[in-house]
Design a protein around this motif. Structure first.
Motif, PDB file in Angstrom:
ATOM      1  N   ALA A 133      -4.044  -6.622 -15.275  1.00  0.00           N
ATOM      2  CA  ALA A 133      -3.636  -7.935 -15.786  1.00  0.00           C
ATOM      3  C   ALA A 133      -2.438  -8.456 -14.990  1.00  0.00           C
ATOM      4  O   ALA A 133      -2.390  -9.625 -14.592  1.00  0.00           O
ATOM      5  CB  ALA A 133      -3.290  -7.833 -17.265  1.00  0.00           C
ATOM      6  N   LEU A 134      -1.486  -7.563 -14.754  1.00  0.00           N
ATOM      7  CA  LEU A 134      -0.299  -7.944 -13.983  1.00  0.00           C
ATOM      8  C   LEU A 134      -0.698  -8.396 -12.578  1.00  0.00           C
ATOM      9  O   LEU A 134      -0.240  -9.428 -12.080  1.00  0.00           O
ATOM     10  CB  LEU A 134       0.659  -6.746 -13.899  1.00  0.00           C
ATOM     11  N   LYS A 135      -1.583  -7.632 -11.964  1.00  0.00           N
ATOM     12  CA  LYS A 135      -1.977  -7.939 -10.586  1.00  0.00           C
ATOM     13  C   LYS A 135      -2.767  -9.243 -10.508  1.00  0.00           C
ATOM     14  O   LYS A 135      -2.580 -10.032  -9.579  1.00  0.00           O
ATOM     15  CB  LYS A 135      -2.817  -6.797 -10.013  1.00  0.00           C
ATOM     16  N   THR A 136      -3.656  -9.447 -11.479  1.00  0.00           N
ATOM     17  CA  THR A 136      -4.445 -10.686 -11.474  1.00  0.00           C
ATOM     18  C   THR A 136      -3.522 -11.897 -11.600  1.00  0.00           C
ATOM     19  O   THR A 136      -3.668 -12.888 -10.868  1.00  0.00           O
ATOM     20  CB  THR A 136      -5.461 -10.684 -12.642  1.00  0.00           C
ATOM     21  N   ILE A 173       3.820  -0.891 -17.845  1.00  0.00           N
ATOM     22  CA  ILE A 173       4.396  -1.868 -16.924  1.00  0.00           C
ATOM     23  C   ILE A 173       5.885  -1.988 -17.212  1.00  0.00           C
ATOM     24  O   ILE A 173       6.311  -2.633 -18.165  1.00  0.00           O
ATOM     25  CB  ILE A 173       3.667  -3.224 -17.062  1.00  0.00           C
ATOM     26  N   ARG A 174       6.652  -1.316 -16.370  1.00  0.00           N
ATOM     27  CA  ARG A 174       8.099  -1.282 -16.589  1.00  0.00           C
ATOM     28  C   ARG A 174       8.773  -1.094 -15.237  1.00  0.00           C
ATOM     29  O   ARG A 174       8.202  -0.471 -14.320  1.00  0.00           O
ATOM     30  CB  ARG A 174       8.359  -0.156 -17.595  1.00  0.00           C
ATOM     31  N   TYR A 175       9.974  -1.678 -15.109  1.00  0.00           N
ATOM     32  CA  TYR A 175      10.700  -1.573 -13.842  1.00  0.00           C
ATOM     33  C   TYR A 175      11.404  -0.229 -13.764  1.00  0.00           C
ATOM     34  O   TYR A 175      12.240   0.102 -14.605  1.00  0.00           O
ATOM     35  CB  TYR A 175      11.722  -2.704 -13.723  1.00  0.00           C
ATOM     36  N   ASP A 176      11.055   0.552 -12.735  1.00  0.00           N
ATOM     37  CA  ASP A 176      11.685   1.853 -12.510  1.00  0.00           C
ATOM     38  C   ASP A 176      11.475   2.158 -11.024  1.00  0.00           C
ATOM     39  O   ASP A 176      10.470   2.758 -10.634  1.00  0.00           O
ATOM     40  CB  ASP A 176      11.025   2.907 -13.411  1.00  0.00           C
ATOM     41  N   GLN A 222       0.816  -1.215   0.000  1.00  0.00           N
ATOM     42  CA  GLN A 222       0.000   0.000   0.000  1.00  0.00           C
ATOM     43  C   GLN A 222       0.850   1.265   0.000  1.00  0.00           C
ATOM     44  O   GLN A 222       0.406   2.319  -0.438  1.00  0.00           O
ATOM     45  CB  GLN A 222      -0.930   0.008   1.227  1.00  0.00           C
ATOM     46  N   ASP A 223       2.050   1.166   0.533  1.00  0.00           N
ATOM     47  CA  ASP A 223       2.953   2.319   0.587  1.00  0.00           C
ATOM     48  C   ASP A 223       4.349   1.871   0.161  1.00  0.00           C
ATOM     49  O   ASP A 223       5.178   1.514   0.997  1.00  0.00           O
ATOM     50  CB  ASP A 223       2.976   2.895   2.009  1.00  0.00           C
ATOM     51  N   PRO A 224       4.584   1.872  -1.148  1.00  0.00           N
ATOM     52  CA  PRO A 224       5.866   1.340  -1.645  1.00  0.00           C
ATOM     53  C   PRO A 224       7.075   2.221  -1.335  1.00  0.00           C
ATOM     54  O   PRO A 224       8.152   1.967  -1.846  1.00  0.00           O
ATOM     55  CB  PRO A 224       5.635   1.205  -3.156  1.00  0.00           C
ATOM     56  N   VAL A 280       4.818  -0.612  -8.981  1.00  0.00           N
ATOM     57  CA  VAL A 280       4.901  -1.574 -10.087  1.00  0.00           C
ATOM     58  C   VAL A 280       6.217  -2.347 -10.016  1.00  0.00           C
ATOM     59  O   VAL A 280       6.253  -3.567 -10.222  1.00  0.00           O
ATOM     60  CB  VAL A 280       4.774  -0.846 -11.455  1.00  0.00           C
ATOM     61  N   SER A 281       7.295  -1.639  -9.704  1.00  0.00           N
ATOM     62  CA  SER A 281       8.600  -2.302  -9.646  1.00  0.00           C
ATOM     63  C   SER A 281       8.628  -3.373  -8.561  1.00  0.00           C
ATOM     64  O   SER A 281       9.193  -4.447  -8.746  1.00  0.00           O
ATOM     65  CB  SER A 281       9.699  -1.258  -9.398  1.00  0.00           C
ATOM     66  N   ASN A 282       8.004  -3.065  -7.431  1.00  0.00           N
ATOM     67  CA  ASN A 282       7.927  -4.044  -6.339  1.00  0.00           C
ATOM     68  C   ASN A 282       7.154  -5.284  -6.789  1.00  0.00           C
ATOM     69  O   ASN A 282       7.576  -6.415  -6.537  1.00  0.00           O
ATOM     70  CB  ASN A 282       7.239  -3.381  -5.137  1.00  0.00           C
ATOM     71  N   LEU A 283       6.048  -5.072  -7.495  1.00  0.00           N
ATOM     72  CA  LEU A 283       5.260  -6.209  -7.988  1.00  0.00           C
ATOM     73  C   LEU A 283       6.076  -7.028  -8.988  1.00  0.00           C
ATOM     74  O   LEU A 283       6.045  -8.264  -8.965  1.00  0.00           O
ATOM     75  CB  LEU A 283       3.948  -5.730  -8.627  1.00  0.00           C
ATOM     76  N   LEU A 284       6.820  -6.349  -9.842  1.00  0.00           N
ATOM     77  CA  LEU A 284       7.650  -7.063 -10.821  1.00  0.00           C
ATOM     78  C   LEU A 284       8.745  -7.873 -10.120  1.00  0.00           C
ATOM     79  O   LEU A 284       9.036  -9.009 -10.511  1.00  0.00           O
ATOM     80  CB  LEU A 284       8.270  -6.077 -11.815  1.00  0.00           C
ATOM     81  N   THR A 285       9.324  -7.311  -9.083  1.00  0.00           N
ATOM     82  CA  THR A 285      10.349  -8.035  -8.321  1.00  0.00           C
ATOM     83  C   THR A 285       9.766  -9.309  -7.720  1.00  0.00           C
ATOM     84  O   THR A 285      10.350 -10.395  -7.824  1.00  0.00           O
ATOM     85  CB  THR A 285      10.895  -7.145  -7.176  1.00  0.00           C
ATOM     86  N   ILE A 286       8.607  -9.176  -7.109  1.00  0.00           N
ATOM     87  CA  ILE A 286       7.972 -10.328  -6.464  1.00  0.00           C
ATOM     88  C   ILE A 286       7.640 -11.390  -7.516  1.00  0.00           C
ATOM     89  O   ILE A 286       7.945 -12.579  -7.357  1.00  0.00           O
ATOM     90  CB  ILE A 286       6.693  -9.880  -5.704  1.00  0.00           C
TER      91      ILE A 286
END
Ligand code: TYM
Length: 332
Positions: free
Chosen positions: A270-273, A231-234, A190-192, A241-247
Motif C-alpha cells: 500500500a505504501l509503495k503504490t 511501516i515504521r521509520y527505523d 534496491q540496496d538501501p 522502508v525508512s528511505n521510502l518514508l523519507t522520500i
C-alpha cells in the motif's frame, strides 16, 4: 542577505532523486531567503573523460532541469562554471595552499580513483575538491547546500579559507555546510545500504527524474524493504522502508509520524503504490517543464549568459583581492 552557493555536475544527463531531495530542493527554497548562486560545474565534469558533444548537451540539460525544479533567474544567479574563468584562477592559488597528503585523504577522490585505477585517474580528479573550494570562496558564501557526500569538501573549504586568512590576512568568508538531516542521504531502492548514485546504483535502484514516469512507478513498487511487516521509520533496522518514508514525507510535506499513523496495519504494498503515484505526479510536470526549456535554447542560453555576468562581477572582485594578498603584481 546571507549568501549560498552550490553546484551540480552535468555529466549524468538526468538528475536522480538523490540530487533533487539532497540538494536542488533546498536550492529552490533558499533563493527566497538568501543571495543564491548556483552553477552547473562543467570544469568538474572533465575530471573524467567526456565526449564534447555530450558535455555541451548535458550542460544545457542540467540548466533546464534546474529551472524546471523551480530555480528562478530573477531570484538567484544561475550560471555555468566555465563561463566564469575566475574559478580556475583561484583554484590554482588554492592548489598551492593544499598539502599533497591533505588532498590524498579526500574520500571521494579515493573512491573514484580506485574505480579507474589510481594510475589512470587524472590529476584533475585529484585536485577536484580544491576547485570546489575555489567555487565556494569566490562568492564569499556563508552556506553551501549539499548532500552528506559533499561534507568533507566543505570542511576542506573551511580549512583552506582559514589557512589563507591566517597567512595573508582576512580575505574569505569561512562557509558552513547546509545539510538537511532528513534528506542528506537518499538510498538506492534496491540496496538501501548504499546511497543512490549514478555510478554505484543498478538501474532499478536509481530513480532518474527524466525517465518515463511508468518506469519510475515500477521501480518504486519493486523497492527492497524487509521481512518485517510494520511501516515504521527505523533507519538502522529498516533502511528500505525508512528511505521510502523519507522520500514520501519530503515530497508531500506529511511528517514521518503522520505517515506511520496513516499506514498502521497496512502492508508495504500500500505504501509503495501510494508513493509510486506521488512520484509520478512529481516527475511528470518536471519532465514537461525541462523539455520546454530545452525547446527554447536561445532563452536558456540568455539566462546562463546573464547569470555568468552577475557571477563574474562577484568572482572578479574576490579574485583581485586574493591575487593582491598573495603578492601578485597588479597588471596595469
Ligand atoms: P554532484 O553533481 O555529485 O551532486 C549534486 C548534489 O546532489 C547531492 N546528492 C545527494 N544527496 C542526497 N542523497 C544522495 N543519494 C545524493 N547524491 C547526490 C550531492 O551531495 C550534491 O549536493 N562536487 C559536487 C559539485 C560541486 C559543488 C561545488 C557543490 C562543485 N562545486 C561547490 C557545492 C559547492 C558534486 O559532484 O555534486
Amino acid at each position: 542577505r546571507p549568501r549560498v552557493l552550490s553546484g551540480i555536475q552535468p555529466t549524468a544527463g538526468s538528475f536522480h532523486l538523490g540530487n533533487y531531495l539532497g540538494a536542488v530542493r533546498q536550492w529552490v527554497a533558499l533563493q527566497e531567503t538568501h543571495d543564491a548562486f548556483y552553477m552547473v560545474v562543467d570544469l568538474h565534469a572533465i575530471t573524467v573523460p567526456q565526449d564534447p558533444k555530450d558535455l555541451r548537451a548535458n550542460t544545457r540539460l542540467a540548466a533546464a532541469q534546474l529551472l524546471a525544479a523551480g530555480l528562478d533567474p530573477d531570484r538567484c544567479t544561475l550560471f555555468v562554471q566555465s563561463h566564469v574563468p575566475e574559478h580556475a584562477q583561484l583554484a590554482w592559488v588554492m592548489n598551492c595552499l593544499t598539502g599533497f597528503g591533505e588532498a590524498s585523504r579526500m574520500t571521494q577522490f579515493k573512491d573514484k580513483a580506485a574505480k579507474q585505477g589510481t594510475d589512470r585517474a587524472s590529476v584533475g580528479l585529484f585536485t577536484y575538491p580544491i576547485l570546489q573550494v575555489a567555487d565556494i570562496l569566490l562568492y564569499q558564501a556563508n552556506e553551501v547546500p549539499v548532500g552528506e557526500d559533499q561534507r568533507q569538501h566543505v570542511e576542506l573549504t573551511r580549512d583552506l579559507a582559514e589557512r589563507f586568512n591566517g597567512r595573508f590576512g582576512p580575505t574569505f568568508t569561512v562557509p558552513k555546510p547546509y545539510i538537511l538531516k532528513e534528506t542528506a542521504k537518499i538510498y538506492d531502492l534496491q540496496d538501501p545500504s548504499i546511497k543512490m548514485s549514478k555510478s554505484a546504483s543498478t538501474p532499478k535502484g536509481l530513480i532518474n527524474l527524466l525517465d518515463e514516469p511508468k518506469a519510475t512507478a515500477k521501480k518504486v513498487k519493486s523497492a527492497v524493504t524487509d521481512t518485517d511487516t510494520v511501516i515504521r521509520y527505523d533507519a538502522e533496522n529498516k533502511p528500505g522502508v525508512s528511505n521510502l518514508l523519507t522520500i514520501y514525507s519530503t515530497l508531500t510535506g506529511e511528517t514521518i509520524g503522520e505517515l506511520e499513523e496513516k499506514y498502521t496495519g497496512k502492508m508495504y504494498g500500500a505504501l509503495k503504490t501510494d508513493l509510486a503515484e506521488i512520484m509520478v505526479e512529481f516527475v511528470t510536470p518536471f519532465r514537461e517543464r525541462t523539455q520546454q526549456y530545452l525547446d527554447d535554447p536561445e532563452t536558456l542560453d540568455a539566462v546562463l549568459a546573464k547569470g555568468a555576468e552577475k557571477a563574474r562581477a562577484v568572482a572578479a572582485e574576490t579574485l583581485a583581492q586574493a591575487y593582491d594578498k598573495v603578492g601578485f603584481l597588479p597588471a596595469k
